[in-house]
Design an enzyme around this catalytic site. Structure first.
Site, PDB file in Angstrom:
ATOM      1  N   SER A  46       0.804  -1.227   0.000  1.00  0.00           N
ATOM      2  CA  SER A  46       0.000   0.000   0.000  1.00  0.00           C
ATOM      3  C   SER A  46       0.838   1.277   0.000  1.00  0.00           C
ATOM      4  CB  SER A  46      -0.915   0.018   1.209  1.00  0.00           C
ATOM      5  OG  SER A  46      -1.558   1.265   1.268  1.00  0.00           O
ATOM      6  N   LEU A  47       0.401   2.223  -0.827  1.00  0.00           N
ATOM      7  CA  LEU A  47       1.070   3.531  -0.881  1.00  0.00           C
ATOM      8  C   LEU A  47       0.262   4.558  -0.087  1.00  0.00           C
ATOM      9  CD1 LEU A  47       1.812   3.478  -4.731  1.00  0.00           C
ATOM     10  CD2 LEU A  47       3.428   2.985  -2.895  1.00  0.00           C
ATOM     11  N   LYS A  62     -13.950  -5.035   0.871  1.00  0.00           N
ATOM     12  CA  LYS A  62     -14.802  -3.912   0.464  1.00  0.00           C
ATOM     13  C   LYS A  62     -16.307  -4.215   0.512  1.00  0.00           C
ATOM     14  CE  LYS A  62     -11.548  -1.375  -2.437  1.00  0.00           C
ATOM     15  NZ  LYS A  62     -11.230  -0.872  -3.762  1.00  0.00           N
ATOM     16  N   GLY A 100     -14.929  -5.154  -7.427  1.00  0.00           N
ATOM     17  CA  GLY A 100     -15.202  -3.949  -6.647  1.00  0.00           C
ATOM     18  C   GLY A 100     -14.839  -2.659  -7.369  1.00  0.00           C
ATOM     19  N   ASN A 127     -15.695  -9.383 -18.836  1.00  0.00           N
ATOM     20  CA  ASN A 127     -15.151 -10.031 -17.629  1.00  0.00           C
ATOM     21  C   ASN A 127     -14.884 -11.503 -17.869  1.00  0.00           C
ATOM     22  OD1 ASN A 127     -14.335  -9.775 -14.891  1.00  0.00           O
ATOM     23  ND2 ASN A 127     -16.111 -10.985 -14.296  1.00  0.00           N
ATOM     24  N   ARG A 128     -13.953 -12.026 -17.070  1.00  0.00           N
ATOM     25  CA  ARG A 128     -13.593 -13.448 -17.170  1.00  0.00           C
ATOM     26  C   ARG A 128     -14.834 -14.303 -16.928  1.00  0.00           C
ATOM     27  NH1 ARG A 128      -8.927 -15.156 -13.111  1.00  0.00           N
ATOM     28  NH2 ARG A 128     -10.589 -14.675 -11.667  1.00  0.00           N
TER      29      ARG A 128
HETATM   30  P1  NAP Z   1     -11.822  -7.689  -7.196  1.00  0.00           P
HETATM   31  O1  NAP Z   1     -13.058  -7.173  -6.576  1.00  0.00           O
HETATM   32  O2  NAP Z   1     -11.166  -8.899  -6.636  1.00  0.00           O
HETATM   33  O3  NAP Z   1     -12.159  -7.945  -8.750  1.00  0.00           O
HETATM   34  C1  NAP Z   1     -11.214  -8.460  -9.639  1.00  0.00           C
HETATM   35  C2  NAP Z   1     -11.782  -8.522 -11.068  1.00  0.00           C
HETATM   36  O4  NAP Z   1     -10.704  -8.867 -11.910  1.00  0.00           O
HETATM   37  C3  NAP Z   1     -12.849  -9.561 -11.253  1.00  0.00           C
HETATM   38  O5  NAP Z   1     -13.765  -9.115 -12.210  1.00  0.00           O
HETATM   39  C4  NAP Z   1     -12.054 -10.766 -11.783  1.00  0.00           C
HETATM   40  O6  NAP Z   1     -12.796 -11.587 -12.657  1.00  0.00           O
HETATM   41  C5  NAP Z   1     -10.991 -10.079 -12.579  1.00  0.00           C
HETATM   42  N1  NAP Z   1      -9.773 -10.892 -12.642  1.00  0.00           N
HETATM   43  C6  NAP Z   1      -9.020 -11.286 -11.599  1.00  0.00           C
HETATM   44  N2  NAP Z   1      -7.946 -11.978 -12.026  1.00  0.00           N
HETATM   45  C7  NAP Z   1      -8.046 -12.028 -13.387  1.00  0.00           C
HETATM   46  C8  NAP Z   1      -7.247 -12.598 -14.404  1.00  0.00           C
HETATM   47  N3  NAP Z   1      -6.134 -13.257 -14.117  1.00  0.00           N
HETATM   48  N4  NAP Z   1      -7.643 -12.441 -15.667  1.00  0.00           N
HETATM   49  C9  NAP Z   1      -8.758 -11.761 -15.962  1.00  0.00           C
HETATM   50  N5  NAP Z   1      -9.573 -11.222 -15.071  1.00  0.00           N
HETATM   51  C10 NAP Z   1      -9.205 -11.334 -13.770  1.00  0.00           C
HETATM   52  O7  NAP Z   1     -10.680  -6.576  -7.215  1.00  0.00           O
HETATM   53  P2  NAP Z   1     -10.885  -4.980  -7.305  1.00  0.00           P
HETATM   54  O8  NAP Z   1     -11.043  -4.419  -5.957  1.00  0.00           O
HETATM   55  O9  NAP Z   1     -11.937  -4.699  -8.304  1.00  0.00           O
HETATM   56  O10 NAP Z   1      -9.435  -4.517  -7.821  1.00  0.00           O
HETATM   57  C11 NAP Z   1      -9.039  -4.724  -9.157  1.00  0.00           C
HETATM   58  C12 NAP Z   1      -7.715  -3.992  -9.390  1.00  0.00           C
HETATM   59  O11 NAP Z   1      -7.937  -2.587  -9.306  1.00  0.00           O
HETATM   60  C13 NAP Z   1      -6.638  -4.309  -8.347  1.00  0.00           C
HETATM   61  O12 NAP Z   1      -5.392  -4.410  -8.981  1.00  0.00           O
HETATM   62  C14 NAP Z   1      -6.649  -3.093  -7.450  1.00  0.00           C
HETATM   63  O13 NAP Z   1      -5.395  -2.854  -6.846  1.00  0.00           O
HETATM   64  C15 NAP Z   1      -7.002  -2.008  -8.431  1.00  0.00           C
HETATM   65  N6  NAP Z   1      -7.605  -0.848  -7.757  1.00  0.00           N
HETATM   66  C16 NAP Z   1      -6.982   0.335  -7.929  1.00  0.00           C
HETATM   67  C17 NAP Z   1      -7.497   1.446  -7.339  1.00  0.00           C
HETATM   68  C18 NAP Z   1      -6.800   2.753  -7.538  1.00  0.00           C
HETATM   69  O14 NAP Z   1      -7.071   3.679  -6.779  1.00  0.00           O
HETATM   70  N7  NAP Z   1      -5.937   2.879  -8.517  1.00  0.00           N
HETATM   71  C19 NAP Z   1      -8.661   1.381  -6.574  1.00  0.00           C
HETATM   72  C20 NAP Z   1      -9.293   0.147  -6.444  1.00  0.00           C
HETATM   73  C21 NAP Z   1      -8.748  -0.964  -7.046  1.00  0.00           C
HETATM   74  P3  NAP Z   1     -13.789 -12.750 -12.125  1.00  0.00           P
HETATM   75  O15 NAP Z   1     -15.084 -12.050 -11.843  1.00  0.00           O
HETATM   76  O16 NAP Z   1     -13.859 -13.693 -13.248  1.00  0.00           O
HETATM   77  O17 NAP Z   1     -13.141 -13.314 -10.895  1.00  0.00           O
END
Ligand code: NAP
Length: 485
Positions: free
Chosen positions: A235-236, A289, A351, A371-372
């Site tokens: 985390s940053l 979340k 999320g 989505n996957r």
């Molecule tokens: P999450 O709720 O776990 O959702 C992950 C999503 O990615 C799901 O739709 C999942 O698909 C898909 N996925 C996971 N692994 C995959 C793969 N190998 N190939 C293809 N699809 C894959 O996670 P999240 O909270 O949405 O976070 C997603 C990313 O956004 C993370 O890297 C997080 O650090 C980043 N993020 C960044 C910020 C920012 O401020 N920059 C804020 C929030 C999140 P399925 O539904 O098929 O499992």
């Protein structure tokens, strides 16, 4: 919450030491630097133990600070007396001769085993090794004290303290120097075993110590915020929020820690923070979340609609959940383009995707979710009246205006969720992933001449919105951005 204060006493006369101890019985411990005492007799030590027992901590001069003046013979005698008492002895790991003596004689002693570094804070691997090497002496309390040259050094020491506390290891973790002051405040809040706090700044036994009065004053007003997730190391957020506090001169009013919470411990975390008078709020991340919603008292309407909370704020024991990922993503996008009527491909349906889709929908974008697992894409698409598809039908994104990655693909790996050939110079490509600084997707997009938005821009704006909820102050965006580079 119990804060144990220790008064360091470096005096030459035993009468003076006795006077200081009896005048300051509001302290929990007294640390006595034995070889500074000119009229030291064995019966002084015996009497102190009788009168004050566990309140007394002894130490000998350490080689890495000053050359020891007391002979080993005398130290042995003193160690024999202390080992039969309930007083503590603080030995540095460099005091090998003394440690060996205790081990050989199988002396049972209340040992505070210390590591001091007056020139730097060792890297995380070295810190881990130091703790491991201390295990062989089975100390009652582990103490690490190191010079902090940067805010990051201080944050790493605070992380170490939280980790050791999680493992139920009794410890004292201190940052020396001006940059280490924050560790003194954090140490008290996180209930480390002992907090060294002299009566006046002139009586400091280490650089960076706050007096008891200073520490008590700070602790009256200070509020803590957490980055709460599993894992937390990447985390940053702590450095970003701390930079904001510094810029506004409120670094003694707010502290931001990382806090690892496993899913099974989420309920307990909420119960604990509700009782914690210092707790102001938390930035929530994977995997909590959605799950956290059921433990909160109120959910703001936006977070309710998204079905995910990334921020909680404590108002007198009432916890409210918010979602600032929306504002984070939309602000980052709107700095580059007008969203209305744009064709947007969003990859992912978790999320982050939920928050981004909600924000885009409100701004009038035309969205298709890829989505996957198709089922999840379908569910999200139906909630917001968008199109959806799976990852095998990505070809059409080459005709769209904006491409957004909201999956973790590319995080700490050189992979992209889409084939480079699908990107062209007219695209605006936005990757939510923020580690590494530039992901494979961003590098590919740049090579194709497309405009890009880095994950750190979203991180920044979701963080500044959180900052404003926590502090009720306008966030200093540029200072917080600098902390993310
Ligand atoms: P999450 O709720 O776990 O959702 C992950 C999503 O990615 C799901 O739709 C999942 O698909 C898909 N996925 C996971 N692994 C995959 C793969 N190998 N190939 C293809 N699809 C894959 O996670 P999240 O909270 O949405 O976070 C997603 C990313 O956004 C993370 O890297 C997080 O650090 C980043 N993020 C960044 C910020 C920012 O401020 N920059 C804020 C929030 C999140 P399925 O539904 O098929 O499992």
């Amino acid at each position: 919450m119990k804060i144990n204060y220790c008064l360091p006493i470096i005096k030459e006369k035993t009468t003076e030491i006795l006077r200081i101890i009896s005048d300051n019985q509001n302290y929990d411990f007294f640390e006595i630097w034995l070889d500074y005492i000119k009229d030291l007799k064995i019966d002084f030590i015996e009497n102190l133990e009788k009168q004050f027992g566990q309140k007394i901590i002894y130490l000998f001069r350490r080689k890495n600070l000053e050359n020891p003046k007391m002979s080993f013979e005398k130290r042995k005698k003193i160690m024999d007396i202390i080992s039969e008492s309930s007083c503590f002895l603080d030995l540095d790991i460099s005091q090998k001769q003394d440690l060996k003596y205790l081990k050989l004689k199988s002396k049972k002693i209340n040992l505070i085993l210390s590591y001091h570094n007056y020139s730097q804070t060792p890297d995380n691997e070295k810190l881990k090794k130091i703790v491991k090497s201390m295990n062989q002496h089975k100390p009652e309390i582990y103490k690490i004290s190191a010079l902090c040259k940067s805010d990051n050094d201080a944050m790493r020491l605070i992380d170490l303290l939280t980790k050791l506390k999680e493992q139920k290891i009794k410890c004292i973790i201190l940052g020396m120097g001006a940059k280490g002051v924050i560790t003194r405040i954090a140490g008290a809040i996180l209930e480390q075993e002992i907090n060294y706090a002299p009566l006046t700044p002139n009586n400091k036994s280490a650089d960076g110590q706050l007096t008891k009065a200073q520490l008590e004053k700070i602790l009256k007003n200070v509020r803590i915020c957490y980055f709460m997730a599993d894992p937390v190391e990447h985390s940053l957020s702590p450095q970003m929020h701390e930079a904001g506090y510094k810029e506004l001169g409120i670094e003694k009013d707010f502290i931001f820690f990382r806090h690892l919470v496993k899913s099974k411990d989420l309920k307990k975390f909420i119960e604990d923070v509700k009782k914690n008078p210092y707790f102001r709020g938390a930035s929530i991340s994977i995997p909590h979340k959605i799950e956290i919603i059921k433990y909160l008292d109120k959910i703001d309407a936006v977070a309710q609609k998204i079905g995910a909370v990334n921020t909680i704020v404590n108002e007198k024991g009432i916890l409210t959940g918010y979602n600032t990922d929306v504002i984070g993503a939309i602000t980052a996008l709107e700095k580059k383009t007008n969203i209305k009527n744009k064709l947007v491909a969003i990859i992912g349906a978790g999320g982050a995707a939920r928050a981004i889709v909600y924000g885009l929908f409100k701004k009038g974008a035309r969205i298709k979710i890829f989505n996957r697992s198709l089922e999840k894409a379908k569910k999200l698409a139906e909630e917001f009246g968008c199109k959806y598809g799976n990852l095998n039908s990505l070809e059409e994104i080459s005709k769209m205006d904006i491409i957004i990655n909201a999956t973790p693909v590319g995080m700490n790996e050189d992979k992209s969720p889409i084939d480079k050939k699908l990107i062209n110079k007219d695209h605006l490509v936005f990757d939510a992933v923020y580690t590494p600084y530039q992901t494979r997707l961003i590098k590919d997009a740049k090579q194709k001449g497309a405009r890009v938005i880095l994950g750190r821009e979203m991180l920044l704006y979701q963080g500044t919105a959180q900052f404003e909820l926590f502090t009720n102050r306008k966030a200093p965006i540029e200072a917080m951005r600098k902390a993310l580079i």
